[in-house]
Enzyme design. Sequence first.
Site, PDB file in Angstrom:
ATOM      1  N   HIS A 145      -6.183   3.086  -4.039  1.00 63.29           N
ATOM      2  CA  HIS A 145      -6.053   3.379  -2.599  1.00 63.29           C
ATOM      3  C   HIS A 145      -6.390   4.844  -2.314  1.00 63.29           C
ATOM      4  O   HIS A 145      -5.853   5.425  -1.371  1.00 63.29           O
ATOM      5  CB  HIS A 145      -4.627   3.050  -2.158  1.00 63.29           C
ATOM      6  CG  HIS A 145      -4.467   2.819  -0.681  1.00 63.29           C
ATOM      7  ND1 HIS A 145      -5.385   2.125   0.078  1.00 63.29           N
ATOM      8  CD2 HIS A 145      -3.472   3.178   0.181  1.00 63.29           C
ATOM      9  CE1 HIS A 145      -4.957   2.063   1.335  1.00 63.29           C
ATOM     10  NE2 HIS A 145      -3.811   2.713   1.426  1.00 63.29           N
ATOM     11  N   HIS A 186       3.595  -2.359   3.139  1.00 63.37           N
ATOM     12  CA  HIS A 186       3.602  -1.032   2.549  1.00 63.37           C
ATOM     13  C   HIS A 186       4.904  -0.781   1.795  1.00 63.37           C
ATOM     14  O   HIS A 186       5.980  -1.099   2.299  1.00 63.37           O
ATOM     15  CB  HIS A 186       3.443   0.042   3.635  1.00 63.37           C
ATOM     16  CG  HIS A 186       2.127  -0.006   4.341  1.00 63.37           C
ATOM     17  ND1 HIS A 186       1.854  -0.924   5.332  1.00 63.37           N
ATOM     18  CD2 HIS A 186       0.996   0.736   4.192  1.00 63.37           C
ATOM     19  CE1 HIS A 186       0.611  -0.748   5.777  1.00 63.37           C
ATOM     20  NE2 HIS A 186       0.067   0.264   5.099  1.00 63.37           N
ATOM     21  N   HIS A 196      -5.373   9.607   0.419  1.00 63.52           N
ATOM     22  CA  HIS A 196      -5.114   8.771   1.597  1.00 63.52           C
ATOM     23  C   HIS A 196      -5.566   9.476   2.880  1.00 63.52           C
ATOM     24  O   HIS A 196      -4.895   9.464   3.907  1.00 63.52           O
ATOM     25  CB  HIS A 196      -3.624   8.400   1.693  1.00 63.52           C
ATOM     26  CG  HIS A 196      -3.362   7.188   2.551  1.00 63.52           C
ATOM     27  ND1 HIS A 196      -3.241   7.257   3.916  1.00 63.52           N
ATOM     28  CD2 HIS A 196      -3.193   5.893   2.236  1.00 63.52           C
ATOM     29  CE1 HIS A 196      -3.001   6.061   4.406  1.00 63.52           C
ATOM     30  NE2 HIS A 196      -2.979   5.201   3.396  1.00 63.52           N
ATOM     31  N   ASP A 247       0.813  -1.215   0.000  1.00 66.61           N
ATOM     32  CA  ASP A 247       0.000   0.000   0.000  1.00 66.61           C
ATOM     33  C   ASP A 247       0.850   1.270   0.000  1.00 66.61           C
ATOM     34  O   ASP A 247       2.018   1.261   0.395  1.00 66.61           O
ATOM     35  CB  ASP A 247      -0.890   0.045   1.248  1.00 66.61           C
ATOM     36  CG  ASP A 247      -2.053  -0.918   1.189  1.00 66.61           C
ATOM     37  OD1 ASP A 247      -2.088  -1.761   0.275  1.00 66.61           O
ATOM     38  OD2 ASP A 247      -2.927  -0.838   2.074  1.00 66.61           O
ATOM     39  N   ASP A 248       0.201   2.371  -0.396  1.00 68.81           N
ATOM     40  CA  ASP A 248       0.659   3.755  -0.191  1.00 68.81           C
ATOM     41  C   ASP A 248       1.700   4.256  -1.186  1.00 68.81           C
ATOM     42  O   ASP A 248       2.147   5.393  -1.077  1.00 68.81           O
ATOM     43  CB  ASP A 248       1.199   3.971   1.229  1.00 68.81           C
ATOM     44  CG  ASP A 248       0.152   3.784   2.297  1.00 68.81           C
ATOM     45  OD1 ASP A 248      -1.017   3.556   1.949  1.00 68.81           O
ATOM     46  OD2 ASP A 248       0.508   3.852   3.492  1.00 68.81           O
TER      47      ASP A 248
END
Length: 303
Positions: free
Chosen positions: A161, A254, A165, A110-111
């Site tokens: 995503h 991540h 965020h 993620d991210d």
Amino acid sequence: MENNKSFIWPQGILLALIALSGSLSLGLIVPMSLKSFNVETTNAIDFKDVEIKGGTQARLNQFKLAMLTSWQQQARVKGLSYNIPARFQGVIVNRVKLAPNQKVIALTFDDGPWPEYTAKILNILRENNIKSTFFVVGQMLKTYPELGKQIVAEGHVIGNHTWHHWYHFFNQQAAAFEIDRTSDLIYELTGARTNLFRPPGGILHNGLAAYARGKKYTVVMWSADSVDYRSPSASVLTNRVLKQGSPGGIVLMHDGGGNRSHTVAALPQIISKFKQQGYRFVTIPELFELQEQDEKMIANTNK
């Protein structure tokens, strides 16, 4: 790798033309600890190679559209667009149901894309011949498009995503902006359509997941949480993932959002130890297909 190079080329021209036409702009600031990064991309554009012959803005736009169409067609030919089985559309998934002897697990990140760490993780996955699923933040993809293209060009699945965020509540219009804008950018840059969504922080009740489900996205959660955002040591991170891992499981890690050096250090050990236990690694769409296949086999057996 030659296929990957030819695959990236048309979009490289497109990005150069977009830059020259002045339509690229800097994204908003991501609400994370973004500092001054200088990312080395593997597919830099040499503007000397891009020749723009005179003509009107309309002709330039027509050429850009043709190049984008070519890129997207190549993406579809190379299998970068996929169909999620109907039963998984518009639902929340933490894992899939597989037989205990079906030792298959999905690694997710993620991210990102994020300078330094995304490229290092891609290198590790490539060395181990593993395909994973990356849930990207729209602003980060806009800032580091070459890393996003590399994710897809190397055969990984890309998911949504959100754009910023953020964790707060979103009405339907704001949720649409966060999700649709990110999916549109993924398609523009990579040619890949995605209907996989992961809400920031795993928050399911702030409007984002509801909007995504209404649009038939699969809301992908996880069954094994590395908690790498707290920067545990590589050994602690590895042991935590292995302890929670199980057939049909989804591992959360991540590649962005901050310092992910411990994730990079732990990843080879995680892969090695799972392999020692007989596991193989798949993408999220492949997990869904495996459950479908298992259930069809059971149904045929019981006839």
